[in-house]
Design a protein around this motif. Structure first.
Motif, mmCIF file in Angstrom:
data_model
loop_
_atom_site.group_PDB
_atom_site.id
_atom_site.type_symbol
_atom_site.label_atom_id
_atom_site.label_comp_id
_atom_site.label_asym_id
_atom_site.label_seq_id
_atom_site.Cartn_x
_atom_site.Cartn_y
_atom_site.Cartn_z
ATOM 1 N N LEU A 47 26.557 20.764 85.427
ATOM 2 C CA LEU A 47 27.176 19.493 85.822
ATOM 3 C C LEU A 47 26.753 18.367 84.907
ATOM 4 O O LEU A 47 27.554 17.484 84.591
ATOM 5 N N ALA A 48 25.504 18.384 84.473
ATOM 6 C CA ALA A 48 25.033 17.327 83.566
ATOM 7 C C ALA A 48 25.804 17.340 82.254
ATOM 8 O O ALA A 48 26.052 16.284 81.673
ATOM 9 N N ARG A 49 26.192 18.524 81.790
ATOM 10 C CA ARG A 49 26.951 18.619 80.538
ATOM 11 C C ARG A 49 28.440 18.342 80.739
ATOM 12 O O ARG A 49 29.100 17.817 79.870
ATOM 13 N N GLN A 50 28.979 18.747 81.875
ATOM 14 C CA GLN A 50 30.419 18.695 82.079
ATOM 15 C C GLN A 50 30.907 17.438 82.805
ATOM 16 O O GLN A 50 32.094 17.151 82.779
ATOM 17 N N LEU A 144 29.261 11.509 78.122
ATOM 18 C CA LEU A 144 30.608 11.282 78.632
ATOM 19 C C LEU A 144 31.149 12.522 79.318
ATOM 20 O O LEU A 144 32.053 12.445 80.122
ATOM 21 N N GLY A 145 30.610 13.689 79.017
ATOM 22 C CA GLY A 145 30.880 14.904 79.773
ATOM 23 C C GLY A 145 32.240 15.537 79.591
ATOM 24 O O GLY A 145 33.256 14.901 79.759
ATOM 25 N N GLU A 152 28.792 19.275 71.571
ATOM 26 C CA GLU A 152 28.214 18.366 72.556
ATOM 27 C C GLU A 152 29.120 17.155 72.784
ATOM 28 O O GLU A 152 29.753 16.652 71.855
ATOM 29 N N SER A 153 29.136 16.697 74.022
ATOM 30 C CA SER A 153 29.919 15.508 74.354
ATOM 31 C C SER A 153 29.263 14.270 73.760
ATOM 32 O O SER A 153 28.038 14.205 73.643
ATOM 33 N N PRO A 154 30.051 13.272 73.422
ATOM 34 C CA PRO A 154 29.469 12.026 72.921
ATOM 35 C C PRO A 154 28.710 11.303 74.040
ATOM 36 O O PRO A 154 28.875 11.624 75.224
ATOM 37 N N THR A 155 27.897 10.362 73.657
ATOM 38 C CA THR A 155 27.119 9.600 74.629
ATOM 39 C C THR A 155 27.425 8.111 74.485
ATOM 40 O O THR A 155 28.002 7.678 73.487
#
Length: 167
Positions: A47-50, A144-145, A152-155
């Protein structure tokens, strides 16, 4: 309706149509399999990644009182937030009008009227209300998930602000 009769007449087009259908179903199956494998590999972190801003949402769930606090946000993704919340966008809610959202004094009054105690957004959100906000949480790299499948998703930097209402 027009393509089916054409495909039925020619064997080569039937093979091509079946191939396109198999590839489409294969892509769907592959995406599902990769997602399931990622979940099995690291279930707690999935969940933290998605999920967009999941660490921030978890912080708000842990530190804000769901019975006494309400969060106003300029971020749409608040699915796992247990604290009552409202999206500060007049196209998604009718409690705060567009005119109130555009005027800082009216927005502050509307937040008080609606029981909004905290604001959540990017670190540079709500500049017109800064004299009435106190930063209580900052995350310099909130994910941003789920935006990228293979990388990896951007932050972005995010913050939770407590509203300090004038007396």
């Amino acid at each position: 309706d027009r393509l089916v009769p054409l495909v039925r007449r020619r064997r080569s087009l039937q093979v091509l149509a079946w191939g396109a259908m198999i590839i489409s179903l294969g892509v769907v199956a592959a995406v599902g399999a990769v997602g399931a494998a990622r979940y099995v590999y690291d279930a707690p972190g999935f969940l933290a990644r998605q999920t967009g801003n999941y660490a921030d949402i978890q912080w708000m769930n842990t530190h804000l009182d769901r019975l006494h606090n309400r969060v106003g946000s300029d971020h749409k993704e608040l699915a796992y937030l247990d604290v009552p919340s409202i999206l500060l966008d007049s196209s998604y809610q009718i409690e705060i009008s567009a005119a109130e959202l555009e005027n800082p004094h009216q927005l502050l009054d509307a937040c008080r009227r609606q029981g909004i105690t905290h604001l959540f957004g990017s670190a540079d959100s709500f500049p017109e209300l800064r004299e009435h906000l106190r930063v209580i949480y900052q995350n310099p790299s909130s994910r941003l998930g789920g935006l990228h499948f293979f990388r990896e998703s951007p932050t972005e930097p995010t913050a939770v602000f407590e509203i300090v209402y004038p007396n």
